[in-house]
Design an enzyme around this catalytic site. Structure first.
Site, PDB file in Angstrom:
ATOM      1  N   GLN A   4     120.772  28.464  62.454  1.00 39.45           N
ATOM      2  CA  GLN A   4     119.940  27.258  62.296  1.00 39.45           C
ATOM      3  C   GLN A   4     120.711  26.093  61.672  1.00 39.45           C
ATOM      4  O   GLN A   4     120.282  24.959  61.751  1.00 39.45           O
ATOM      5  CB  GLN A   4     118.704  27.578  61.435  1.00 39.45           C
ATOM      6  N   HIS A  40     117.023  34.818  65.399  1.00 42.92           N
ATOM      7  CA  HIS A  40     117.857  33.599  65.406  1.00 42.92           C
ATOM      8  C   HIS A  40     119.317  33.952  65.669  1.00 42.92           C
ATOM      9  O   HIS A  40     120.004  33.265  66.434  1.00 42.92           O
ATOM     10  CB  HIS A  40     117.765  32.865  64.065  1.00 42.92           C
ATOM     11  N   HIS A  47     112.394  37.891  62.343  1.00 40.62           N
ATOM     12  CA  HIS A  47     112.447  36.500  62.805  1.00 40.62           C
ATOM     13  C   HIS A  47     113.875  35.955  62.658  1.00 40.62           C
ATOM     14  O   HIS A  47     114.411  35.326  63.577  1.00 40.62           O
ATOM     15  CB  HIS A  47     111.443  35.680  61.967  1.00 40.62           C
ATOM     16  N   GLU A  48     114.500  36.206  61.492  1.00 40.65           N
ATOM     17  CA  GLU A  48     115.853  35.678  61.251  1.00 40.65           C
ATOM     18  C   GLU A  48     116.881  36.401  62.123  1.00 40.65           C
ATOM     19  O   GLU A  48     117.828  35.778  62.602  1.00 40.65           O
ATOM     20  CB  GLU A  48     116.236  35.817  59.770  1.00 40.65           C
ATOM     21  N   GLY A  98     113.108  31.816  54.625  1.00 41.59           N
ATOM     22  CA  GLY A  98     114.247  32.441  55.280  1.00 41.59           C
ATOM     23  C   GLY A  98     115.087  31.402  55.986  1.00 41.59           C
ATOM     24  O   GLY A  98     114.622  30.269  56.232  1.00 41.59           O
ATOM     25  N   CYS A 158     108.652  28.173  61.512  1.00 47.55           N
ATOM     26  CA  CYS A 158     110.110  28.135  61.660  1.00 47.55           C
ATOM     27  C   CYS A 158     110.608  26.754  61.263  1.00 47.55           C
ATOM     28  O   CYS A 158     110.068  25.745  61.742  1.00 47.55           O
ATOM     29  CB  CYS A 158     110.485  28.451  63.107  1.00 47.55           C
ATOM     30  N   LEU A 159     111.641  26.729  60.431  1.00 47.35           N
ATOM     31  CA  LEU A 159     112.183  25.442  59.988  1.00 47.35           C
ATOM     32  C   LEU A 159     112.825  24.681  61.157  1.00 47.35           C
ATOM     33  O   LEU A 159     112.980  23.474  61.083  1.00 47.35           O
ATOM     34  CB  LEU A 159     113.198  25.656  58.863  1.00 47.35           C
TER      35      LEU A 159
END
Ligand code: K1U
Ligand code: ZN
Length: 167
Positions: free
Chosen positions: A51, A137, A133-134, A46, A91-92
């Site tokens: 991000q 963000h 999660h996204e 994702g 998480c990236l």
């Protein structure tokens, strides 16, 4: 297509609240393609526009094993949720850190696709976790911010040490 730079926690820009996309244009579709390429290259399942320092309500997700089922959510809204589950997340923007977060087990999300057409999707399991999660963000929230101050300060120490060693 382009690989975009992913912001890393504790970069303050990760706390920016994204704005709704007023109209889905060719520029929106170019950004979506670049986000997808960035996500697949990372690799991740994702990515939120936040991000990559673009503060618009856009998410890409692909939780398939074959990496060929890209989902795009523009202006996503969770319109229903049910149950509760606690799953390990990554998480990236917080590389190398994994931990559990309690979230809804299933969600119904309404969004626009890359053609600007509205759709409604019922998701459960990993896809539901990833959507939540996204969407966090897009609201400027990073998953480690569900944890205690002590656990988060340990994460920060680890990340800062790693970021120093990379210089
Ligand atoms: O938002 C992000 O930074 C992407 C994140 C999404 C996510 C993963 C797990 C639970 C919730 C949300 C990631 O993609 S982290 C990397 C990852 O999970 C992964 C990487 C390679 C193969 C499979 C998974
Ligand atoms: Zn993340």
């Amino acid at each position: 297509m382009a690989i975009l730079k992913i912001l890393e926690y504790p970069d303050e820009r990760l706390h920016t609240i994204a704005k709704a996309v007023p109209a889905v244009t060719d520029n929106t579709r170019t950004l979506i393609r670049d986000m997808a390429e960035t996500m697949y290259t990372a690799p991740g399942i994702g990515l939120a526009a936040t991000q990559v320092d673009v503060h618009q309500r856009i998410i890409v997700i692909d939780t398939s094993e074959t990496h060929d089922q890209l989902l795009t959510f523009i202006n996503p809204e969770i319109i229903a949720n049910s149950g509760e589950s606690e799953r390990e997340e990554g998480c990236l923007s917080v590389p190398g850190i994994y931990g559990k977060v309690r979230r809804a087990e299933a969600v119904t999300v309404k969004a626009l696709d890359s053609e600007g057409k509205e759709f409604v999707l019922d998701a459960s399991g990993l896809l539901a976790v990833c959507i939540q999660h996204e969407m966090d963000h897009l609201m400027g929230k990073v998953f480690v911010e569900y944890w205690s101050d002590l656990k988060r300060s340990r994460v920060l120490t680890k990340l800062k040490k790693r970021q120093r060693n990379r210089m």
